[in-house]
Design a protein around this motif. Sequence first.
Motif, short mmCIF file in Angstrom:
data_model
loop_
_atom_site.label_atom_id
_atom_site.label_comp_id
_atom_site.label_asym_id
_atom_site.label_seq_id
_atom_site.Cartn_x
_atom_site.Cartn_y
_atom_site.Cartn_z
N VAL A 247 -5.04 50.64 45.06
CA VAL A 247 -6.48 50.77 45.29
C VAL A 247 -6.65 51.41 46.66
CG1 VAL A 247 -8.67 49.57 45.62
CG2 VAL A 247 -7.08 48.80 43.86
N ILE A 248 -7.44 52.46 46.69
CA ILE A 248 -7.63 53.20 47.94
C ILE A 248 -9.11 53.26 48.29
CG2 ILE A 248 -7.15 55.33 49.19
CD1 ILE A 248 -5.25 56.09 46.84
N ALA A 249 -9.47 52.63 49.39
CA ALA A 249 -10.79 52.88 49.96
C ALA A 249 -10.61 54.11 50.84
CB ALA A 249 -11.27 51.70 50.78
N PRO A 250 -11.36 55.17 50.59
CA PRO A 250 -11.14 56.38 51.39
C PRO A 250 -11.48 56.15 52.85
CG PRO A 250 -13.12 56.60 50.06
CD PRO A 250 -12.48 55.29 49.67
N LYS A 251 -11.12 57.10 53.66
CA LYS A 251 -11.39 57.00 55.10
C LYS A 251 -12.87 56.72 55.37
CE LYS A 251 -8.71 58.46 58.83
NZ LYS A 251 -8.55 57.14 59.43
N GLN A 503 -10.84 47.48 55.82
CA GLN A 503 -11.34 48.85 55.86
C GLN A 503 -12.80 48.93 56.31
OE1 GLN A 503 -10.77 47.63 51.53
NE2 GLN A 503 -9.79 47.32 53.43
N PRO A 504 -13.09 49.96 57.05
CA PRO A 504 -14.43 50.10 57.64
C PRO A 504 -15.42 50.77 56.68
CG PRO A 504 -13.02 51.85 58.43
CD PRO A 504 -12.17 51.01 57.51
N GLN A 505 -16.69 50.51 56.92
CA GLN A 505 -17.74 51.26 56.23
C GLN A 505 -18.71 51.80 57.26
OE1 GLN A 505 -17.93 47.54 55.32
NE2 GLN A 505 -15.88 47.97 54.58
N GLY A 506 -18.18 52.16 58.42
CA GLY A 506 -19.02 52.75 59.46
C GLY A 506 -19.08 51.94 60.74
N ILE A 531 -4.88 53.28 60.26
CA ILE A 531 -4.79 53.42 58.80
C ILE A 531 -5.41 52.20 58.15
CG2 ILE A 531 -3.20 53.63 56.86
CD1 ILE A 531 -1.14 54.60 59.06
N SER A 532 -6.23 52.44 57.15
CA SER A 532 -6.83 51.30 56.47
C SER A 532 -7.18 51.70 55.05
CB SER A 532 -8.10 50.86 57.20
OG SER A 532 -9.05 51.90 57.20
#
Lengths: 791, 287, 173
Positions: A247-251, A503-506, A531-532
């Motif tokens: 599963v990849i949350a994009p950058k 992982q970040p969302q901003g 990297i996240s």
Amino acid sequence: MKSEISGDVPWVGQSIKRKEDHRLLIGEGSYVADITMPRMLHVGFLRSPHAHARILRIDATAALALPGVMGVVTGQDTAYLGSILSDLSVPNLPGETKRPIFGPLPLDEVKYVGDLVAAVIVQERQALEDAIDLIEVAYELLPSVIDAEAALRPGAPLLYPEWGDNVVYHQRLEKGDVDGAFASADLVVRERFRGHRCGATPMEPRSCLASFNAAEGLVLWLTTQRSHIKRHLLAEFFKMPDNKIRVIAPKDVGGGFGVKAPLYREEILVCHLAMRFGRPIKWIENRQENLQNIGQERDQIHELEIALTREGKILALRDRMVANCGDARVPIYVSFAMPWLGMMYLPNGYTIPCVDIDLTCVVTNKAGLTPSRSFGSFSGRFAIDRIVDIAARRLGIDPLEIRARNCIREFPYVTATGVNVDSGDFLGALAKIRDALSYEAFRAEQALARKQGRYLGIGFSLGIEFSGLSSRILVPMERQPGYGVATIRVDANGQVQVAHGDQPQGQGHDTTISQVVADELGITPDDVNVISGDTQSVPFAAGTLASRMGGYTTSAVLLAARGLKPKLVRIAAYLLGIEASGPENFVFSRGEIVWRNDPAKHISLAHVAETALLAPTELPPGMDGGLNYTAHFEADTNGMHSCNVHGVIVEVFPQSGQFDILRYVAVDDAGRAINPMVVQGQLHGGIALGISNACFEEYVYSESGDQLATSLQDYLIASARDLPHIETVEHNVPTPHNPLGAKGKGEGPTGMVPGALGNALEDALVPLHVSITEMPFTPERLWRLVEAVRD
Amino acid sequence: MYPKPIERYFAPSSVAETLALRASYPQAVFLAGGQSLLPLMKARRIAAQTLIDINGLRELTDIEVGTDVARVGALVRYRDAVEHPGLRMQANVLVDAALSVGDLQVRNRGTLVGSLCFGDLTGDIAPAAMALGAHVRIMSSTQGPRLVPVSSFKGEGLRRDEIVTHLEFRITQGRPAGAYIKYGRVAQDRAIVSAAVHLVLGASNCIEQAAIVIGGVAPGPMFARSASQELIGRVFGTETHSAVAAAASVEIVTQDDAMASAIYRKQLIFLAVQRALQRSHVTRGGV
Amino acid sequence: MKQDVAINLNGEIYTGRVELRTVLVDFIREVAGLTGIHVGCGFEGRCGSCTVILEGVAVKSCLMLAIQADGAKVLTPEGLARGGELHPLQTAFRDHHGLQCGFCTPGFLMTLYDYVKDIVARGEVPDEVQIRQAMAGVLCRCTGYVNIVAAVRQTIDRLNAMTPAERQKWFPL
């Protein structure tokens, strides 16, 4: 840590500009919608127009005959996959829990307007609705129930008949002699508060792209806050090994706010379809679907009463709390986790020794509640902040004074609901808000204005904000870890890579993490690559939630960087030809590792790294090559919290019910701000969301369950023109429970708004004897309140 | 979210060409600013199989303010109207209304005539145009131009070979004053209620003509006749705003809907008319 | 029904054969592959993340058909920097933390490009209310707009300090 020798200004504490910005400003952000793959197909969904209905027949013949339509998939086709919810995806809380049984697509019944009916797979995305429009569905309408209290009455239509009622969760939390406290009180204040249905819908709707092939297995690009957890749940559902799923949350994820934390049926379906069709499947939600299906939260009723002494000391609290959870088919949270946490945080930052809170989470024919910034506590915080003000007015006590008498003063403090508040300073924050708003001068101005027929008002709120949730809470609750984790690797040129679990969302994670690492290793933030999001590359963690970054994950990052140091200095000492010694004898500064005893003896981090990676034969005898370190961080407390106070000044125009927010000030505790500018941004955004929720946004349902706010023309997200300037004042109290003393930030500011704003509005309208107990604070609502009292 | 398939798209460069196309394709839909039409197409409430894009009609991009008539071409964007000093002087109510529409991007592209053609009861241009006593000028390939009052015009009232070319209103002797006030829930919102006021002043500042039109009410913008009548003959600046506003509030029938209740609309009508009259003082044109 | 469309995007011509119903934002993102602008709403055209500069003014590219922009010049965020130097707007956004997740940022950049170009040409100095009014067509969920207002002020100041020739360089359309 910086030493006096280096004289370097620490990166932590500086408002450095964000590393994320450049790509985003030049149009090179990478969101899921931007990704394409060869042979990719598109999926769209036929959704229910009815609040409650049996699906009798689905006829997709005409749709399938359209060129470019690859398939139509219904509940019949996916029934064999089984039910989604398992022990892994249902909160395990004290109290009575029920578990809705459902698969990715409904087999026989739709339970709210917008519910899934069928999936349509096409070659060209523009053709989706052409196909969807051609699917014929025969429904048998069933009675529906929209209101939570109506759903509790005997004879109400049942969403899950096998339950016998519409209660998905119930808990009664009692502590202390509540009856005795009420009996002995000088004043009992009782009020009914209604928090409306609204939430934190981000600007980027849900998006995912799934592919399945022999090389990689199942790969899911997903706008998510929780890559590893979703991977684990998908593995369980599809009965596949975890290591065959990525599963990849994009950058770049365009905002989350909790809404992208659950694992959604659509996301599971897209994975299934990728495997079924053997081609990549892309789904981009449109705003109508988004508003109909996710981001709906709050929607609580509180029948709240508090018992006080005549000095305004709160002795006890009773609350009958009813949460409207919609259909509750939201994996991981089942829509009741949020109200549960709201219950836990009801006493908030007030010292209330005895509580009796009865929480009933009700299912209705609405969309299921999904987490939204403030996570179940928006309505309750409104209620408690308001009732404190109502009590103050009745006792003739100033609102700041009553808060000073009831706020947590000694830390750590455990609330009657079991929340551990480790550190903070409410009294200091209250003093700062008084000062920032020139309180005494305002009251004089207000009195003068009243004589001139103008209605100015001031209101406050007080609150605790969690910094992550420890494993001690999350493991029993969700069988998920609360630790922060980071893996650090040094490259052969001395640059660093950090992989972390959130992982970040901003929120600027890349930048703040880089600052922490840069300080530890004596490099610059630009030397750090963070990297996240990709389960292939990052260590397992629960993901971004509950403001855990600041307190948990940055601590793990710091420990990981520190964890490297013994090896780094041993290599350095060896290459410098000095006696081996520990990290305390060296300074890391400007890319160099410098011996304290003789600063002329120094060696670059790059040199050490190059040796360790490329020339292990040159390392100290017996030492392995490589420079990696993984650290987990778990605070030695159940809860790190920040302690915050907000204040608002308004002017109300009773003739129209409109009002202006003249000043909004947040006195905020970030523990220790790694990047003050980033913290401030979180405050601005959180408060803006709170104001927009409290004033403009509502997911309105008709009595028969039609959704009336399914476009941005009706679900009114505030623009810049609708919001005031927001001021922030720092009042940081470091937590003793992590190395930096930093606290998380993000979830908290939103919940502070409705109480402060509601209090200000009521304060403005004191001459008109208006009581503010419901949201949203629309002009019409205020006008009606004024008119009602006049009549 | 995607429109239904479009079979034919034309981009004529003259009105004559446009009329010929429309005659050939009577079901064709005109596309001007698209700020109302595109959302309807994307919501699939309008299926435009044949689209006639009139953005190339240069002859319709002008604003003419003459001595006895003013014409705003069908392709005049809100932004152009707002920046035209002559138009502001003669018809401040219309310029105010254009300024209140949507947002910067919508005003760059959307057209005043387009707003009229959609017959949307919450549109801002219709009440202002009605307060001016304006007409739409319609051209056809077979007959001479005809004028239809805005108050009775709806977009679908066009015959198969017709197009609206202008919004037109008379300029009278005397000095104009006017304003448009809109109540919405948020900045980009459509009107819950709006008030368009247009006055013409004669000698000694006597109000010779007055029109108060209320927008945001069903089934369309309404003249507040009694309230308007009360203004006639009074000296501008001495009229009692609240009395006139109260009269307007009483005479207009309001409705309940998702945005607001009928009774609250009544209150907003009162406030909007009051504020529009006050603002008319500030922005009056002429000598 | 499909048709050939050619659009000048940031100085380069991109061509594609698209359905007549294809909206401009989808042409820019999917045919030209310039994914700097975003789609954040549905039919309603309210979020503003798709805003581009067309014929010199800011428009919502989700409310136009691609065919309407055939032969036109369009500017997107990818085209703001000139000669490797960031546009004053881009710099200001970075200086003031005017973005978080970045999804709406292209909408702000392009809307404000139009706004500041116009304001500076008129020699006006807007107040906070006017700046916020100009921004009303782009919705943000992350920043609360406070820092964006600051970024606009910095941009106007910086542009005002330039010579007309320098200023012109930043506004090719």
